[in-house]
Enzyme design. Structure first.
Site, PDB file in Angstrom:
ATOM      1  N   TRP A  65      17.672  49.685   2.044  1.00 44.05           N
ATOM      2  CA  TRP A  65      17.800  50.701   0.995  1.00 44.05           C
ATOM      3  C   TRP A  65      18.465  51.950   1.582  1.00 44.05           C
ATOM      4  CZ3 TRP A  65      13.878  54.947   0.147  1.00 44.05           C
ATOM      5  CH2 TRP A  65      14.201  55.732  -0.966  1.00 44.05           C
TER       6      TRP A  65
ATOM      7  N   PRO B  79       7.123  53.803   5.369  1.00 46.16           N
ATOM      8  CA  PRO B  79       5.944  54.094   6.201  1.00 46.16           C
ATOM      9  C   PRO B  79       6.122  55.331   7.072  1.00 46.16           C
ATOM     10  CG  PRO B  79       7.187  52.259   7.122  1.00 46.16           C
ATOM     11  CD  PRO B  79       7.781  52.545   5.780  1.00 46.16           C
TER      12      PRO B  79
ATOM     13  N   TYR C 252      20.715  48.344  -4.643  1.00 43.31           N
ATOM     14  CA  TYR C 252      21.016  49.164  -3.476  1.00 43.31           C
ATOM     15  C   TYR C 252      22.527  49.247  -3.258  1.00 43.31           C
ATOM     16  CZ  TYR C 252      16.040  48.694  -2.186  1.00 43.31           C
ATOM     17  OH  TYR C 252      14.667  48.710  -2.169  1.00 43.31           O
TER      18      TYR C 252
ATOM     19  N   ALA D  69       7.717  57.939   5.891  1.00 47.04           N
ATOM     20  CA  ALA D  69       7.927  59.019   4.914  1.00 47.04           C
ATOM     21  C   ALA D  69       9.349  59.566   5.004  1.00 47.04           C
ATOM     22  CB  ALA D  69       6.886  60.131   5.094  1.00 47.04           C
TER      23      ALA D  69
ATOM     24  N   GLN E 203      25.166  54.761   3.439  1.00 44.28           N
ATOM     25  CA  GLN E 203      24.967  55.812   4.441  1.00 44.28           C
ATOM     26  C   GLN E 203      25.625  55.480   5.778  1.00 44.28           C
ATOM     27  OE1 GLN E 203      20.920  56.689   5.785  1.00 44.28           O
ATOM     28  NE2 GLN E 203      21.282  58.854   5.441  1.00 44.28           N
TER      29      GLN E 203
ATOM     30  N   GLN F 221       5.018  45.746  -3.574  1.00 44.30           N
ATOM     31  CA  GLN F 221       5.783  46.587  -2.644  1.00 44.30           C
ATOM     32  C   GLN F 221       5.701  48.050  -3.081  1.00 44.30           C
ATOM     33  OE1 GLN F 221      10.356  47.185  -1.254  1.00 44.30           O
ATOM     34  NE2 GLN F 221       9.600  45.084  -1.141  1.00 44.30           N
TER      35      GLN F 221
ATOM     36  N   ASN G 158      10.802  51.227  16.305  1.00 38.13           N
ATOM     37  CA  ASN G 158       9.819  50.910  15.259  1.00 38.13           C
ATOM     38  C   ASN G 158       9.132  49.581  15.506  1.00 38.13           C
ATOM     39  OD1 ASN G 158      10.485  53.276  13.905  1.00 38.13           O
ATOM     40  ND2 ASN G 158      11.967  52.270  12.569  1.00 38.13           N
TER      41      ASN G 158
END
Length: 333
Positions: free
Chosen positions: A21, A206, A54, A208, A27, A176, A293
């Protein structure tokens, strides 16, 4: 990489899943997107989440090219349907027409014969739920999806959808929602209902939107090139960019250091402490972010650390379960 069952199904998914996303097709350039997917595969991530909407359908195509040549049976590929993918009045929502047309478009862009999980991206108040679930059942029986799930449905909506899925004998296994230390609205109603029904959470944001990495400082402009400076990403972050939130997030840094974790790893590990969470979706603009991550998988946070996090963030954490309904559209977009 650790793995968890999705709901009560036999399907195993990686605790960390890769989502595209905002990033893929918009991006970041395609070479960077491909490098991020390669990094995900290298650290053992097998679960990939996307959606037809997306980047105006481009994200699915980028992900399909990135995964080309991988053993299909070794991957879990998820996508979604609901938001507009064209100018027509029926190019949106969860009508039978849109679902059956959208799955074919998604499969073509992804370069696969099926997705492992097909998800309703939001609840459609303009379509009878029975129509939606029968269409999903037909998608499953046609072999175009193995399981079905939803995104940002309330506890009551989950219960209604699950009852119809049970009647139709199709596997409704996942929800989700957004979930993080700062957005805890699923804990009081969605999670208990899901546990009862055998549904797992696959959580998005997760970290934010990057706020929980600690890179955004109170009283200072966001770093150049960060998500907060991006036109698409920035509009989702307004509530999180207050000085009060950013100041409290900075107080998490010593806790992360004591645990031997980066801030991002702490945030991802935190959502995985919830046993109803099957996977945490992470996105990336650089491969190093994926590698960082992924190290959150398998991390166990002790009770004292979890209590300290609660005490710091309690004044700024959103917990009201009504926010799930309030933030979802009541009419088709």
């Amino acid at each position: 990489m650790e793995f968890r069952h999705l709901g009560r199904s036999g399907l195993l998914v990686s605790e960390i899943s890769y989502g595209n996303w905002i990033t893929h097709g918009s991006q970041v350039e395609e070479d960077a997107a491909l490098a991020c997917v390669r990094a995900a595969l290298d650290v053992g991530i097998t679960t990939f989440d996307t959606a037809d909407v997306y980047a105006g359908t481009k994200a699915e195509a980028v992900l399909g090219r990135a995964l080309k040549g991988e053993r299909r049976a070794g991957l879990e590929i998820f996508t979604k349907v609901y938001w507009p993918t064209g100018p027509g009045r029926n190019d949106r929502g969860l009508s039978r027409k849109h679902i059956l047309e959208s799955i074919d478009g998604s499969l073509s862009r992804l370069g696969t014969d099926y997705v492992d999980l097909y998800q309703a991206h939001r609840f459609d108040h303009s379509t009878p739920l029975e129509e939606t679930m029968v269409a999903f059942a037909d998608v499953v029986r046609a072999g175009k999806a193995h399981y079905i799930g939803v995104s940002e449905w309330t506890a009551d909506q989950l219960r209604e959808g699950h009852a119809l899925a049970t009647e139709l004998r199709i596997p409704f296994v996942s929800s989700q929602p957004q979930y993080s230390m700062l957005w805890r609205v699923i804990e009081d109603e969605v999670v208990p209902t899901s546990e009862e029904l055998g549904i797992s959470q696959i959580v998005w944001s997760p970290i934010a939107q990057g706020v929980l990495t600690g890179k955004y400082l109170p009283g200072q402009p966001p770093p150049d090139g960060s998500r907060a400076t991006d036109e698409n990403g920035g509009r989702f972050m307004q509530r999180l960019m207050s000085d009060e939130v950013l100041s409290r997030v900075q107080q998490l840094k010593p806790l992360a250091e004591q645990a031997g974790l980066t801030m991002a790893q702490l945030a991802v590990a935190w959502v995985l402490q919830n046993t109803n969470v099957a996977s945490a979706i992470v996105g990336a603009t650089r491969p190093e972010q994926v590698l960082d991550n992924a190290k959150a998988s398998g991390v166990k946070l002790d009770a004292d650390l979890l209590k300290a996090i609660d005490e710091i963030l309690e004044p700024v954490a959103e917990r009201d379960p009504a926010r799930t309904y309030e933030t979802s559209p009541k009419e088709r977009p």
